[in-house]
Design an enzyme around this catalytic site. Structure first.
Site, mmCIF file in Angstrom:
data_model
loop_
_atom_site.group_PDB
_atom_site.id
_atom_site.type_symbol
_atom_site.label_atom_id
_atom_site.label_comp_id
_atom_site.label_asym_id
_atom_site.label_seq_id
_atom_site.Cartn_x
_atom_site.Cartn_y
_atom_site.Cartn_z
ATOM 1 N N TYR A 124 51.362 41.965 23.371
ATOM 2 C CA TYR A 124 52.660 42.456 23.449
ATOM 3 C C TYR A 124 53.938 41.517 23.127
ATOM 4 O O TYR A 124 53.822 40.482 24.067
ATOM 5 C CB TYR A 124 52.685 43.086 24.670
ATOM 6 C CG TYR A 124 53.912 44.010 24.974
ATOM 7 C CD1 TYR A 124 53.897 45.302 24.273
ATOM 8 C CD2 TYR A 124 55.304 43.635 25.485
ATOM 9 C CE1 TYR A 124 55.049 46.217 24.245
ATOM 10 C CE2 TYR A 124 56.252 44.452 25.467
ATOM 11 C CZ TYR A 124 56.110 45.865 24.952
ATOM 12 O OH TYR A 124 57.029 46.621 25.066
ATOM 13 N N GLN A 186 53.663 52.967 26.933
ATOM 14 C CA GLN A 186 53.058 53.807 26.230
ATOM 15 C C GLN A 186 52.203 52.680 25.447
ATOM 16 O O GLN A 186 50.930 52.684 24.875
ATOM 17 C CB GLN A 186 53.605 54.628 25.335
ATOM 18 C CG GLN A 186 54.823 54.348 24.419
ATOM 19 C CD GLN A 186 56.225 53.992 25.083
ATOM 20 O OE1 GLN A 186 56.082 53.811 26.511
ATOM 21 N NE2 GLN A 186 57.088 54.064 24.466
ATOM 22 N N ASN A 209 59.285 43.618 30.294
ATOM 23 C CA ASN A 209 60.321 44.200 31.551
ATOM 24 C C ASN A 209 59.403 44.708 32.563
ATOM 25 O O ASN A 209 58.166 44.516 32.531
ATOM 26 C CB ASN A 209 61.511 44.927 30.922
ATOM 27 C CG ASN A 209 60.616 46.326 30.411
ATOM 28 O OD1 ASN A 209 59.460 46.601 30.619
ATOM 29 N ND2 ASN A 209 61.447 47.181 29.531
ATOM 30 N N SER A 233 61.682 34.015 35.000
ATOM 31 C CA SER A 233 61.534 32.581 34.651
ATOM 32 C C SER A 233 62.469 31.463 35.493
ATOM 33 O O SER A 233 63.446 32.360 36.175
ATOM 34 C CB SER A 233 61.893 32.240 33.338
ATOM 35 O OG SER A 233 61.561 31.292 32.857
ATOM 36 N N GLN A 255 67.847 27.753 31.208
ATOM 37 C CA GLN A 255 66.902 28.599 32.097
ATOM 38 C C GLN A 255 67.833 29.684 32.604
ATOM 39 O O GLN A 255 67.430 30.976 32.532
ATOM 40 C CB GLN A 255 66.570 27.777 33.318
ATOM 41 C CG GLN A 255 65.456 29.075 33.875
ATOM 42 C CD GLN A 255 64.334 29.206 33.172
ATOM 43 O OE1 GLN A 255 63.826 28.417 32.282
ATOM 44 N NE2 GLN A 255 63.897 30.446 33.096
ATOM 45 N N HIS A 258 68.277 33.038 30.503
ATOM 46 C CA HIS A 258 67.254 34.015 30.001
ATOM 47 C C HIS A 258 67.650 35.495 30.897
ATOM 48 O O HIS A 258 67.165 36.517 30.231
ATOM 49 C CB HIS A 258 65.902 33.479 30.775
ATOM 50 C CG HIS A 258 65.194 32.698 29.964
ATOM 51 N ND1 HIS A 258 64.678 33.216 28.687
ATOM 52 C CD2 HIS A 258 64.770 31.506 29.828
ATOM 53 C CE1 HIS A 258 64.039 32.581 27.927
ATOM 54 N NE2 HIS A 258 63.866 31.318 28.705
ATOM 55 N N GLU A 322 57.451 27.054 37.356
ATOM 56 C CA GLU A 322 56.944 27.167 36.196
ATOM 57 C C GLU A 322 57.298 26.375 35.133
ATOM 58 O O GLU A 322 56.355 25.658 34.507
ATOM 59 C CB GLU A 322 57.620 28.637 35.532
ATOM 60 C CG GLU A 322 57.259 29.186 34.416
ATOM 61 C CD GLU A 322 58.149 30.065 33.624
ATOM 62 O OE1 GLU A 322 59.314 30.479 34.447
ATOM 63 O OE2 GLU A 322 57.695 30.910 32.831
ATOM 64 N N HIS A 323 58.537 25.911 35.157
ATOM 65 C CA HIS A 323 58.779 24.415 34.219
ATOM 66 C C HIS A 323 59.505 23.679 35.270
ATOM 67 O O HIS A 323 60.283 23.786 35.936
ATOM 68 C CB HIS A 323 60.012 24.967 33.300
ATOM 69 C CG HIS A 323 59.673 26.035 32.436
ATOM 70 N ND1 HIS A 323 60.259 27.498 32.787
ATOM 71 C CD2 HIS A 323 59.161 26.075 31.276
ATOM 72 C CE1 HIS A 323 59.794 28.288 31.479
ATOM 73 N NE2 HIS A 323 59.075 27.546 30.737
ATOM 74 N N ASP A 356 59.342 25.647 25.071
ATOM 75 C CA ASP A 356 59.502 27.016 24.714
ATOM 76 C C ASP A 356 59.188 27.236 23.160
ATOM 77 O O ASP A 356 58.998 28.428 23.017
ATOM 78 C CB ASP A 356 60.936 27.548 25.018
ATOM 79 C CG ASP A 356 61.176 27.593 26.365
ATOM 80 O OD1 ASP A 356 60.431 27.425 27.170
ATOM 81 O OD2 ASP A 356 62.726 27.302 26.857
ATOM 82 N N GLU A 410 16.557 36.034 52.498
ATOM 83 C CA GLU A 410 17.598 36.778 52.421
ATOM 84 C C GLU A 410 16.967 38.371 52.232
ATOM 85 O O GLU A 410 17.811 39.278 51.887
ATOM 86 C CB GLU A 410 18.315 36.574 50.977
ATOM 87 C CG GLU A 410 19.418 35.326 51.411
ATOM 88 C CD GLU A 410 20.334 35.056 50.068
ATOM 89 O OE1 GLU A 410 20.357 36.112 49.018
ATOM 90 O OE2 GLU A 410 21.247 34.143 50.158
ATOM 91 N N HIS A 415 12.975 39.715 44.501
ATOM 92 C CA HIS A 415 13.529 38.457 43.918
ATOM 93 C C HIS A 415 12.325 37.532 44.012
ATOM 94 O O HIS A 415 12.083 36.692 43.156
ATOM 95 C CB HIS A 415 14.674 38.114 44.558
ATOM 96 C CG HIS A 415 15.864 38.731 44.178
ATOM 97 N ND1 HIS A 415 16.096 40.143 44.245
ATOM 98 C CD2 HIS A 415 16.910 38.255 43.612
ATOM 99 C CE1 HIS A 415 17.314 40.452 43.753
ATOM 100 N NE2 HIS A 415 17.981 39.377 43.365
#
Lengths: 434, 434
Positions: A124, A186, A209, A233, A255, A258, A322-323, A356, A410, A415
């Site tokens: 995506y 969708q 989003n 981020s 940063q 963003h 994250e970074h 990036d 068990e 088994h």
């Protein structure tokens, strides 16, 4: 920007807290769209594309003509830049190809793993004002290297019903040409259930989003895997007296631009550097086209003065950035002691934007503290591993009695019997001596 | 057992369908328990342990005395068996330790990955009639090898408030001694939020009933990772004329005894073998202590006659079995062509129960078709990887212009500026030549 000097450990949770964003209750709309797409397929897709994106192309599959035309609309300069990034990302991810030797755990008992591609994956790529062709590289290149046989890409069309040529060009360049002009909930629903046009996939990748995020969560309840949980981020810079305030400021700002929920954190052992960084941020901010977003997200941002690198690392591992950018004379200590981070940028000439776009590492990374349990996207994200075992007759004689005892304890008779019947009985087969 | 002979591809979905189990709507009770545990901690845990398990020990943490006493209650025979299994599981998972060389993607641009343990993990071991000490091994051994610093184990107490000694013995043997007598939803909630006694963790592992499964789903929405989605267990056996019907039957039955929703599938190229297997299943079934469960789950079970190994592999990859047993002269073809499976058992002397207990491979595997996108539990499940990059001044001159162009085209000024400022400006630092 908030400044904290030598905070005690009890203050950390407050200082390191992420911007709280009320999780919108999107369950109802997500459920509605998923149910409609499951039932009506492309008809429902068209309906919601029109409703949410204001654009519903009669044909959602991008034609080969559109793809070849896109190449003419991308500047040579950008093509050359994408070429460099592509090459580096390819090299880094090719280096991740899995090799594991088989091991004989007991005489006659041989075990190994084999890596196989996830056959059907969906990528995506969000729409919006800017074309995120870098995301096409970051998701598409490892998918191609892994050998995923069916790779599809969904991205919302603009008001004229088109996907930005830079996205089409990049996708086609790396070998992806099943591209659908579908976005939002969708798109994720389409990839989950499949429609007449959009094939269903086993795993969905990519940013988005809050609608896309909620839709990906829904997808997991429908048996489709996703790359990782999403969150805003963030960057954390660690700097000591050797660092350049101008460079630090440029990273905090890259940063901050963003989104208004982004977070930039500086942890610093030198008060002068910290103060100068603050001034640099204010001055560089003035030059930015996305000044209003950046200045809004700087309200979430924090400058922390600490005593030494040891204290810094405790705090950084607790935050799990994250970074993580390091401009310090203590680089080796930091490399050895970092436990939780998405990606680490070492040295004054390693800005986050290198990762990036073009250093080769992946920019799809765990944020929001998820680096404590998750890795970023890698070649492994597009693969899974199958375990194998081959046991000889002698091998089963070696471990069979242990299996019988364990199965019995068990309370799993059958088994146990699967071993007993083999230990007791000769077999009239070519395989009995294996 | 249902028999299908030479089915056409259009019949596959029906033949390969899993037993449909209505997903119980447990959201309400899960939300209630999670909210209570978040608010009231151990008090809420005690309340729900009493309500759901009929046992609420005053002290949930198993004492060191209980652990040392447990060792006296486990037979030497079982200890020896566990020792063999432990050794093999350890060898197989130690063989998974990650090594990746750094790579220079462009001159002056060096990238690599480092593996670090997930610091806090929680292992769930179900209660019930039998002590699942094998699950302790399968989850605990890789956690220990990974170097997870905080490993806790939760398991429901029996009516007398105890955990079975075989579980305590096994956990302690491999190095886990933070064991809590807590089960079900309240255990997962406790590990998610933490209580006065139970520490919160970053990732939860382990099987469980539908309550535990629903609780693990809830945990993921609270920022806690889980091992994989759950589903009923299954085996698929592929056999040709070289196979032994008695062995096939014993494997189908060892799956069938797991639970009434288990599924056993045989895909076979030889009609005589298929028919004899059916007869063997019926005769072996009579001997089993769990006959009633097994005969119920055999209703979900399918014997399919196919033309050749090629057709079989298409069908098997579509089914994506959790356990895939191969008794065939075409082993090499099958190894090369299997794309979707959890674990593969090769040859007549490799029953599923070997992998369930002692061959060394992990028995926590993707079921319900999830093998199309997920791997089983491995050393990697207890680790994450951090990417690193170090760029020299020259390196940034090599890739910086490409980054600037890409950032500009994605309308991210500050990203571009972080490079520009470095390319344009000298830095007064020790790091400028790096």
């Amino acid at each position: 920007m908030n400044i904290f000097k030598y905070p005690t450990k009890s203050e950390w949770p407050k200082i390191l807290s992420r911007p709280v964003k009320e999780k919108a209750n999107l369950e109802e709309v997500v459920n509605e769209v998923f149910a409609a797409v499951k039932k009506d397929g492309d008809k429902a897709i068209a309906l919601y594309s029109d409703k949410f994106d204001g654009s519903s192309p009669a044909e959602t599959l991008v034609s080969s003509q559109e793809i070849s035309e896109a190449a003419n609309l991308v500047s040579q300069e950008l093509k050359d830049a994408i070429e460099i990034a592509h090459s580096n990302i390819q090299k880094f991810h090719q280096n991740q190809i899995f090799e594991e030797k088989e091991i004989e755990t007991t005489e006659g008992v041989t075990c190994w793993r084999k890596e196989t591609a996830i056959e059907k994956v969906g990528l995506y790529v969000p729409g919006g004002t800017a074309p995120l062709f870098s995301t096409v590289l970051m998701l598409g290149v490892p998918a191609i290297i892994a050998g995923c046989s069916d790779i599809i890409l969904c991205s919302p069309p603009d008001k004229s019903g088109n996907i930005h040529p830079a996205i089409l060009y990049t996708a086609n360049k790396i070998g992806i040409n099943k591209i659908f002009k579908v976005g939002g909930i969708q798109a994720i629903a389409g990839m989950t259930y499949g429609t007449e046009k959009i094939p269903s996939v086993y795993k969905v990748f990519g940013p988005g989003n809050q609608y896309v995020t909620a839709a990906k969560e829904k997808a997991t309840t429908q048996g489709v895997a996703i790359d990782m949980p999403a969150g805003p981020s963030e960057v954390l810079v660690y700097a000591d007296k050797s660092a350049s305030p101008a460079f630090i400021a440029s990273d905090l700002l890259s940063q901050a631009e963003h989104g208004t929920d982004s977070q930039s954190v500086l942890i610093c052992t030198d008060e002068t550097i910290l103060q100068k960084t603050k001034e640099e941020v204010e001055s560089q901010l003035e030059q930015l086209s996305r000044k209003s977003i950046a200045s809004e997200s700087l309200k979430n941002s924090t400058l922390v003065l600490v005593k030494n690198v040891q204290d810094a690392m405790l705090m950084i591992n607790e935050y799990a950035p994250e970074h993580f950018i390091v401009m310090s004379e203590d680089e080796d200590y930091i490399i050895d002691n970092i436990k939780n981070a998405g990606s680490v940028f070492l040295g004054s000439y390693t800005p986050e934007s290198a990762g990036d776009y073009a250093s080769g590492t992946n920019h799809t990374l765990p944020t929001n503290g998820f680096a404590k349990a998750y890795s970023g996207v890698s070649l492994e994200s597009f693969n899974k591993k199958i375990t194998f075992q081959r046991i000889s007759k002698q091998g089963l004689h070696n471990i069979g009695p242990a299996i019988e005892v364990m199965a019995e304890n068990e309370l799993l008779d059958a088994h146990k019997n699967a071993v007993t019947i083999r230990l007791n009985k000769d077999i009239n087969s070519n395989y009995d001596s294996k």
